[in-house]
Design a protein around this motif. Structure first.
Motif, short mmCIF file in Angstrom:
data_model
loop_
_atom_site.label_atom_id
_atom_site.label_comp_id
_atom_site.label_asym_id
_atom_site.label_seq_id
_atom_site.Cartn_x
_atom_site.Cartn_y
_atom_site.Cartn_z
N ASN A 146 0.81 -1.22 0.00
CA ASN A 146 0.00 0.00 0.00
C ASN A 146 0.84 1.27 0.00
O ASN A 146 0.40 2.32 0.49
CB ASN A 146 -0.96 0.01 1.21
N GLN A 157 2.53 4.64 -1.47
CA GLN A 157 2.03 5.66 -2.37
C GLN A 157 3.15 6.61 -2.75
O GLN A 157 4.28 6.48 -2.28
CB GLN A 157 0.88 6.42 -1.70
N ASN A 205 0.70 1.54 -4.86
CA ASN A 205 0.00 2.64 -5.52
C ASN A 205 0.99 3.71 -5.93
O ASN A 205 0.70 4.91 -5.82
CB ASN A 205 -1.07 3.23 -4.59
N SER A 223 3.23 6.10 -8.32
CA SER A 223 2.91 6.83 -9.55
C SER A 223 4.13 7.63 -10.00
O SER A 223 5.18 7.61 -9.36
CB SER A 223 1.71 7.75 -9.32
N ASN A 253 1.36 -0.90 -10.57
CA ASN A 253 1.34 0.43 -9.98
C ASN A 253 0.68 1.38 -10.97
O ASN A 253 -0.11 0.95 -11.82
CB ASN A 253 2.76 0.86 -9.63
N GLN A 254 0.99 2.65 -10.87
CA GLN A 254 0.45 3.64 -11.80
C GLN A 254 1.59 4.45 -12.42
O GLN A 254 1.50 5.66 -12.60
CB GLN A 254 -0.53 4.56 -11.05
#
Length: 330
Positions: free
Chosen positions: A172, A174, A196, A198, A219-220
Motif C-alpha cells: 500500500n 504511495q 499505488n 505513480s 502500480n500507476q
C-alpha cells in the motif's frame, strides 16, 4: 536458560517441538533450534522456523544478549514486537516472516547497528517505515512485502548502500519512486510491485547494473523506457513492469540483456514493433506483451521466426494490433 524456559512457558507448542528437550534437565546448547558459541557457551542463534508455535513474542528473549540470529518465521505468532528485543545489539539476522504480527514498525529496530538481514514479510504490520531503520548501514536484505505499511518511500532509503535485496511490494505504498534508490548500487532484487506508486520510473534505477530482478508490476507508473536499458541492466533475469501506464516503443537494446528469463510488459500502452532481435534472448521462458499497441516488424510468414531461437513456456500477445495474429483485437 531461564530466558528460553520463560519463552517456552509463554507460547503454545502444538507439535511438542520444544517439549522433549527444552527443560532444566537438558543442556541448553543441545536443545532443538538453539546454537551456542564455542567459547562461552552462550546462546548465539535461535532458529524456530516452522515449528507450529503460537502466541505473542515475550520480552524474555531480550535477555539473550549474545544472540546473533533470531528466526521465528512461519509460525502463528501475533501481537506487537516488544521494545525488549531492542536490547539484542549483536543481532545480524532477524526473521519474523509469515506470522500474524501487527502494530507499527518498531523504531527500536534502528538501534540494531549490526543488522544485515531483516525479514518481516507476510504479516499485518501497519504504519510508516520508521526513520531509524535507515541508520542500519550494514543492512543487506530488507523484505517487508505483504504488510499494510502505507505512506511513501522515504528518501533516506538511499543511505542503505549495502542493500542487495529490497522487497516492499503489496504494501500500500504511495507517491513516487525516488531517485535515491539509484544510490543502491549493490541491489540485485528490487520488488515494489502491487502498490499505488505513480510518476516516472527514475532513470537511476536502470543504471543499477547488478539488478537481477526488477518488479514494478501493478502500480500507476508512466513514462517510457530508456533506449539503453539492455546495456545498463546486463544481469537482469526478470523484468516485470506490467499493469502500469508506460508508453513508447520497446527499445531494441533490451535484447542485449541476454540473461533474461521472464519479461512482462502486460497492460501498458507500448506501441511500435516487437523487435525481431528478441531471438537473441536464448534463456527467455516467459514473454508477455498482451494488452498493448504493438505490431510485428514484418507482415510476411517469417515474422515469428525469432520465436524459434528460444524455448518459451508462456507466450502472451493478445489484444495488440491486428497483424500480430491475423484477427482484429485478438
Amino acid at each position: 536458560q531461564s530466558a528460553l524456559l520463560a519463552f517456552k512457558a509463554h507460547v503454545l507448542d502444538y507439535r511438542s517441538a520444544l517439549a522433549n528437550n527444552w527443560s532444566i534437565f537438558y543442556p541448553i546448547c543441545s536443545c532443538v533450534g538453539i546454537s551456542c558459541g564455542s567459547r562461552h557457551q552462550r546462546v548465539t542463534a535461535l532458529n524456530l522456523l516452522d515449528m507450529g508455535l503460537r502466541g505473542t513474542i515475550p520480552g524474555h528473549l531480550g535477555n539473550l544478549s549474545f544472540l546473533v540470529s533470531l528466526d521465528i518465521s512461519e509460525n502463528n505468532f501475533h501481537g506487537h514486537l516488544l521494545k525488549e528485543l531492542g536490547q539484542l545489539h549483536r543481532l545480524r539476522v532477524v526473521s519474523f516472516a509469515y506470522n500474524k504480527l501487527s502494530g507499527s514498525f518498531s523504531s527500536w529496530i534502528g538501534v540494531l547497528s549490526k543488522l544485515q538481514i531483516l525479514r518481516l514479510q507476510n504479516n499485518s504490520f501497519t504504519g510508516l517505515i520508521p526513520n531509524s531503520l535507515f541508520n542500519l548501514s550494514r543492512l543487506e536484505t530488507l523484505r517487508a512485502q505483504f504488510n499494510i505499511i502505507g505512506g511513501t518511500i522515504p528518501s533516506r532509503i538511499g543511505n542503505l548502500s549495502k542493500l542487495v535485496n529490497l522487497g516492499i511490494g503489496f504494501s500500500n505504498l504511495q507517491g513516487q519512486i525516488l531517485t535515491e534508490i539509484g544510490n543502491l548500487q549493490n541491489l540485485e532484487y528490487l520488488v515494489l510491485g502491487e502498490n499505488n506508486l505513480s510518476g516516472f520510473i527514475p532513470p537511476t534505477i536502470f543504471n543499477i547494473s547488478t539488478i537481477r530482478v526488477l518488479n514494478l508490476l501493478g502500480n500507476q507508473l508512466s513514462g517510457h523506457l530508456p533506449s539503453t536499458i539492455g546495456h545498463s541492466l546486463p544481469n537482469i533475469k526478470y523484468l516485470t513492469l506490467g499493469a502500469n501506464n508506460l508508453f513508447g516503443t520497446i527499445p531494441n537494446s533490451i535484447t542485449n540483456a541476454s540473461n533474461l528469463i521472464g519479461l512482462d510488459f502486460t497492460s501498458n500502452s507500448f506501441s511500435g514493433h516487437i523487435p525481431n532481435t528478441f531471438g537473441n534472448l536464448r534463456h527467455l521462458s516467459v514473454l508477455s506483451l498482451m494488452m498493448n499497441n504493438l505490431t510485428t516488424e514484418s507482415s510476411s510468414v517469417d515474422r515469428w521466426s525469432f520465436l524459434s531461437s528460444f524455448t518459451l513456456l508462456y507466450l502472451y500477445f493478445q489484444l495488440n494490433n491486428c497483424n500480430i495474429c491475423g484477427k482484429t483485437n485478438k
